[in-house]
Each structure stands twice: as C-alpha cells, then as structure tokens.
Scaffold this active site. Structure first.
Site, PDB file in Angstrom:
ATOM      1  N   HIS A  37       0.839  -1.203   0.000  1.00 38.94           N
ATOM      2  CA  HIS A  37       0.000   0.000   0.000  1.00 38.94           C
ATOM      3  C   HIS A  37       0.876   1.257   0.000  1.00 38.94           C
ATOM      4  O   HIS A  37       0.592   2.231  -0.701  1.00 38.94           O
ATOM      5  CB  HIS A  37      -0.871   0.043   1.264  1.00 38.94           C
ATOM      6  CG  HIS A  37      -1.872  -1.075   1.388  1.00 38.94           C
ATOM      7  ND1 HIS A  37      -1.813  -2.015   2.388  1.00 38.94           N
ATOM      8  CD2 HIS A  37      -2.961  -1.379   0.644  1.00 38.94           C
ATOM      9  CE1 HIS A  37      -2.838  -2.849   2.260  1.00 38.94           C
ATOM     10  NE2 HIS A  37      -3.544  -2.494   1.220  1.00 38.94           N
ATOM     11  N   GLN A 153      -8.424  -6.549 -11.212  1.00 42.89           N
ATOM     12  CA  GLN A 153      -9.063  -5.331 -10.705  1.00 42.89           C
ATOM     13  C   GLN A 153      -8.517  -4.094 -11.431  1.00 42.89           C
ATOM     14  O   GLN A 153      -9.276  -3.212 -11.846  1.00 42.89           O
ATOM     15  CB  GLN A 153      -8.792  -5.215  -9.200  1.00 42.89           C
ATOM     16  CG  GLN A 153      -9.129  -3.878  -8.599  1.00 42.89           C
ATOM     17  CD  GLN A 153      -8.967  -3.882  -7.089  1.00 42.89           C
ATOM     18  OE1 GLN A 153      -9.774  -4.461  -6.386  1.00 42.89           O
ATOM     19  NE2 GLN A 153      -7.907  -3.258  -6.586  1.00 42.89           N
TER      20      GLN A 153
END
Ligand code: AMP
Length: 281
Positions: A37, A153
């Site tokens: 992240h 995604q």
C-alpha cells in the site's frame, strides 16, 4: 494528516486544496496497511502534491461466505503508517455513509469480470467498480494508483475509467513482495506458520513460468501445467485457478504473444491468495 469520515468533509478538504492549485492523487485501500500500500502512496506522491488514501472495507465486494467480518482492521496503526508515508488525508467513511438506506445503483464492467477471480467471486468486481466510482466522485482526483497485485481489478478499473470517460489518470504500480517472495497482502495475517511457508509455492511457480518463457516456451497449456503441478506438489494448496490471459483484455491465450498475464488463485486452509506475473514476449 487529517482523518475524514464523511463525504461532505472530504469534498471540503479537496476544494480547499484545489483552490491552492494542488493536484490530488487517490490511493484506494481497505486498510491494514503494508509496504505494498505504501509503495502506491510513493507513486501517487510523484504525480500529485496532495495524496488522499481511502480506507474502506467495502461490504459490496464481499460474497456472503467471505471474510468481511474478520477482515483485519487497525485505523490507528494505519494512520501512523500513512502519515509517515506522506498521506495528507485519510478518507475512512462508514458503510452507512457510502451506502445509505435505499442505495440501489451499481457500476458493472462486463466481459473482463467474467473469468479469473470473477468466476469464483460473483458480484465481487461489481462491488469494486461501484465503490471506486463513488470514491472518484467524492475525491475527484487527477490521478489514482492501484496495485498490479490485483491485476484483474486494475484492468477492470482502467476499462471503467475509459468507458465512462472518468477524468482521472489510472496508474498501476508493481507488486511488492516479502523477502522470500510472498506477495504482500493484508490477508497474509490469516495464514498459520505452516500455510505461510506453503504459500511460497505461488511466487515460485510464477518464477518457474517466467523462466520457461525466457527459454522460449510459448504454449500456454504447457505453462499452465507446469504451474499447476508445482502448486499441487504442496499438499496445503488448493488451486482455484491458473490462468494465462492477455494482460489488457484478460482473454485466454493459447500461444503467448505480446503482453501476457499469468495469474493464480490458491487456497491455503480458509485463506485465498492471489499472485501474478506479466511476461512480455
Ligand atoms: P487492498 O487494501 O488489499 O484492497 O489493496 C489496496 C490497493 O493496494 C490495491 O490497488 C492493491 O492492488 C494494492 N496492493 C495490495 N497488495 C499489494 C502489493 N503486495 N503490492 C502492490 N500493491 C498492492
């Protein structure tokens, strides 16, 4: 760093930044942050002066028997990590804020959502595209950064953005791995020590495929077989899929040509992990 819980608040924050002429970058996450992240934050900081991270465990993208309730959450720790990484604001709305009573609209990308994870997680990508579209509308970023870890995604979000003419540039950043090769994931905390060890077979099998391609292998079937055999040699591993598809259209390929995505999804106990590699031929 600000922590903002409501849509009106994030709109005010963004408006104030815009008035100062700042470019906004968005990093959507479900929190329980790891270096994967934080690498997205770095990429966003290279392209925008103000980076907003959303942290929202989106109920719409979880199936009924999936891990919504036990998904790991720790906003306090996430806030520390995000602030240290240079995030200007966290947008962490409640489910009620995002989906008030009577909410009944969804965004659905067809075709690209049919295979790979779409097959074993029906409705998952509709939940993803719906929330990402809402986040884009709440934050109106110039740029948004996603991880190649979730290759399908990323391809679906690119397609949604282009099909709906959303005014945001989509950047996809490389997979960040642990030193031993395991792709970082918030779900890795579910693994027992033995499963954590067994899960190394994912990156190893993709490495093997990459080597086969480098040595000239172009038959998708032979690559799929080699990957499946290696993963199956690990008794704790239950294959969901091993797929070889075009990197942009996600259509199955027989013979490798141009940019090809080799993607796997495998269960270890109750934990489902995904990993992938893109090979250029
Ligand atoms: P998540 O919180 O799992 O929904 O992930 C939020 C974003 O981080 C998505 O764009 C993911 O693709 C990305 N991401 C998750 N794990 C990694 C990783 N190991 N390396 C790079 N990006 C990642």
């Amino acid at each position: 760093m600000e922590i903002i819980r409501d849509i009106a608040g994030i709109r005010r924050f963004v408006a104030a930044q815009r008035q100062q002429g700042k470019r906004i970058g968005l990093v959507p996450t479900m929190g329980y942050l790891h270096e994967g992240h934080l690498s997205l934050v770095q990429v966003a900081r290279d392209r925008a002066e103000i980076v907003i991270m959303s942290i929202f465990v989106n109920p719409l993208q979880f199936g009924v028997n999936e891990d919504l309730d036990r998904y790991p959450r720790d906003l306090e720790r996430d806030s520390r990590l995000a602030e240290a990484a240079g995030v200007a604001a966290i947008f962490s709305p409640s489910a009620e804020e995002m989906y008030p009573p009577g909410f009944c609209t969804s965004v659905e990308v067809e075709k690209l959502t049919e295979g790979l994870c779409g097959r074993s997680r029906p409705g998952h990508f509709r939940g993803v595209t719906t929330v990402v579209c809402k986040l884009f509308n709440c934050v109106q970023p110039e740029v948004a950064v996603f991880g190649q870890k979730d290759a399908q995604q990323a391809a679906i979000i690119r397609k949604m953005t282009s099909d709906l003419n959303l005014p945001v540039e989509i950047i996809v950043a490389p997979i960040v791995r642990e030193e031993d090769g395991l792709a970082m994931s918030s779900r890795n905390v579910y693994l027992t020590a033995a499963e954590r060890q067994a899960a190394l077979v994912l990156s190893r099998s993709l490495q093997l495929a990459r080597q086969m391609v480098a040595r000239g292998e172009r038959e998708a079937g032979r690559l799929r077989q080699a990957i499946s055999e290696m993963i199956s040699s690990e008794p704790a591993a239950k294959i969901d899929y091993v797929e070889i598809v075009g990197a942009a259209d996600l259509a199955p390929v027989e013979q490798l040509s141009s940019s090809t995505l080799i993607a796997v999804a495998v269960r270890f106990g109750t934990t489902r992990l995904i990993d992938n590699v893109v090979v250029e031929v």
